[in-house]
Enzyme design. Structure first.
Site, PDB file in Angstrom:
ATOM      1  N   GLU A  74      -3.325  -5.045 -13.280  1.00  0.00           N
ATOM      2  CA  GLU A  74      -3.568  -5.060 -11.947  1.00  0.00           C
ATOM      3  C   GLU A  74      -3.263  -4.121 -11.229  1.00  0.00           C
ATOM      4  OE1 GLU A  74      -4.006  -8.007  -8.169  1.00  0.00           O
ATOM      5  OE2 GLU A  74      -3.211  -9.060  -9.846  1.00  0.00           O
ATOM      6  N   GLU A  99       2.507  -1.752  -8.598  1.00  0.00           N
ATOM      7  CA  GLU A  99       2.609  -1.537  -6.869  1.00  0.00           C
ATOM      8  C   GLU A  99       3.629  -0.810  -6.482  1.00  0.00           C
ATOM      9  OE1 GLU A  99       1.690  -1.504  -3.479  1.00  0.00           O
ATOM     10  OE2 GLU A  99       0.808  -3.330  -4.094  1.00  0.00           O
ATOM     11  N   ASP A 126       3.450   4.403  -9.498  1.00  0.00           N
ATOM     12  CA  ASP A 126       2.294   4.626  -9.333  1.00  0.00           C
ATOM     13  C   ASP A 126       1.273   4.300 -10.775  1.00  0.00           C
ATOM     14  OD1 ASP A 126      -0.414   6.293  -9.133  1.00  0.00           O
ATOM     15  OD2 ASP A 126       0.477   7.918  -8.202  1.00  0.00           O
ATOM     16  N   ASP A 149      -7.628  -0.177  -0.225  1.00  0.00           N
ATOM     17  CA  ASP A 149      -7.681   0.382   0.962  1.00  0.00           C
ATOM     18  C   ASP A 149      -8.996   0.869   1.156  1.00  0.00           C
ATOM     19  OD1 ASP A 149      -7.719   1.567   3.361  1.00  0.00           O
ATOM     20  OD2 ASP A 149      -5.713   2.021   3.342  1.00  0.00           O
ATOM     21  N   ASP A 185     -13.879  -6.059   0.915  1.00  0.00           N
ATOM     22  CA  ASP A 185     -14.829  -6.942   1.882  1.00  0.00           C
ATOM     23  C   ASP A 185     -15.282  -5.952   2.945  1.00  0.00           C
ATOM     24  OD1 ASP A 185     -12.241  -5.847   2.887  1.00  0.00           O
ATOM     25  OD2 ASP A 185     -11.904  -7.560   3.820  1.00  0.00           O
ATOM     26  N   THR A 224      -8.206 -15.850  -0.919  1.00  0.00           N
ATOM     27  CA  THR A 224      -6.922 -15.581  -0.061  1.00  0.00           C
ATOM     28  C   THR A 224      -7.158 -15.946   1.544  1.00  0.00           C
ATOM     29  OG1 THR A 224      -7.784 -13.128   0.939  1.00  0.00           O
ATOM     30  CG2 THR A 224      -6.571 -13.344  -1.252  1.00  0.00           C
ATOM     31  N   PHE A 226      -6.771 -14.572   3.989  1.00  0.00           N
ATOM     32  CA  PHE A 226      -7.574 -13.447   4.906  1.00  0.00           C
ATOM     33  C   PHE A 226      -8.870 -13.287   4.660  1.00  0.00           C
ATOM     34  CE2 PHE A 226      -9.241  -9.001   4.997  1.00  0.00           C
ATOM     35  CZ  PHE A 226      -8.982  -8.427   6.299  1.00  0.00           C
ATOM     36  N   GLU A 227      -9.299 -13.352   3.360  1.00  0.00           N
ATOM     37  CA  GLU A 227     -10.768 -13.476   3.043  1.00  0.00           C
ATOM     38  C   GLU A 227     -11.553 -14.531   3.456  1.00  0.00           C
ATOM     39  OE1 GLU A 227     -13.315 -13.736  -1.565  1.00  0.00           O
ATOM     40  OE2 GLU A 227     -11.161 -13.553  -1.262  1.00  0.00           O
TER      41      GLU A 227
END
Length: 245
Positions: A74, A99, A126, A149, A185, A224, A226-227
């Site tokens: 991921e 991450e 990275d 992003d 999204d 989520t 937010f989603e």
């Protein structure tokens, strides 16, 4: 979710023997502060779940996870809530998570430790460097990149994570039959993702004919907050799942 990756320039040459030329990063390190719980998580759970970036030393998944199982990478897990939920639901798989943002890493470490999620290991590094210097080709059974992003402004599109050289890199790291699952999204970014993945000869789209190239949200990817809020407002979400030929 954030996306810890460095995007190569469009004219960069990339071969199996040549790592990416670092030109444009697709993320900006935020100056967010870790809470005390996240700081404690680094101390308490870091030794168990954090992996050290060691260029030139191939990762041994059996050694770091203590078992042989399908390996899913991921890239950019944000605060890690969805990652933890997926790992709990798919206990038969191992999850290698990258991450760069320390608060997010601390949050996922806290979840892993408190919920005893044994099938997650984390690189605070990275992701492209991990791919280049620690993972051999055809070593992954899947890759997840959820809500990277979108870099909305046209002048920033070069910072978008999903570009042809990087997708080719991911495809080469997948085993035959392995999958690449993206979600966004932002419709213009979804369209770019579809075009880039569709042009990669090593990948095949799993979407049904007449679907427009997208798939229904797989059951393992949680919705989520937010989603869910966006869906209630009429915003779309696009999932893409391609497999390595």
């Amino acid at each position: 979710m954030s996306d810890p990756i460095t995007t190569p320039s469009a004219d960069a040459t990339d071969t199996p023997q040549t790592p990416f030329r670092r030109v444009v990063r697709s993320y900006v390190l935020r100056a967010g502060r870790m809470g005390p719980g996240q700081q404690r998580a680094f101390e308490q759970y870091g030794p168990r779940f954090l992996l050290r970036y060691e260029p030139g030393t191939p990762l041994d998944p059996v050694a770091v996870f203590g078992r042989k199982a399908p390996l899913i990478m991921e890239i950019g897990f944000g605060m890690g809530n969805a990652t933890a939920e997926i790992a709990r639901a798919r206990a038969q798989d191992n999850f290698l998570c990258c991450e760069v943002h320390e608060p997010g890493v601390g949050a996922l470490l806290k979840l892993c430790g408190e919920q005893d999620i044994g099938n997650i290991r984390i690189f605070r590094h990275d992701a492209v460097e991990v791919l280049d210097h620690m993972l051999p080709e055809q070593s992954l059974d899947g890759v997840h990149i959820f809500f990277p992003d979108p870099w909305h402004k046209s002048r920033h599109h070069k910072r978008r994570l999903i570009q042809p050289p990087f997708v080719n890199r991911l495809a080469r790291h997948l085993r035959p039959g392995g999958y690449l699952h993206l979600a966004t999204d932002w419709q213009p970014y979804a369209e770019q993702m579809l075009a880039v993945l569709g042009a990669e000869p090593l990948l095949a789209n799993t979407a049904a004919p007449g679907s427009g190239g997208y798939v229904p949200k797989p059951d393992y990817r949680p919705l989520t907050k937010f989603e869910n809020r966006g869906l209630k407002l009429g915003h779309g979400v696009w999932d893409l799942v391609f497999v390595r030929r």
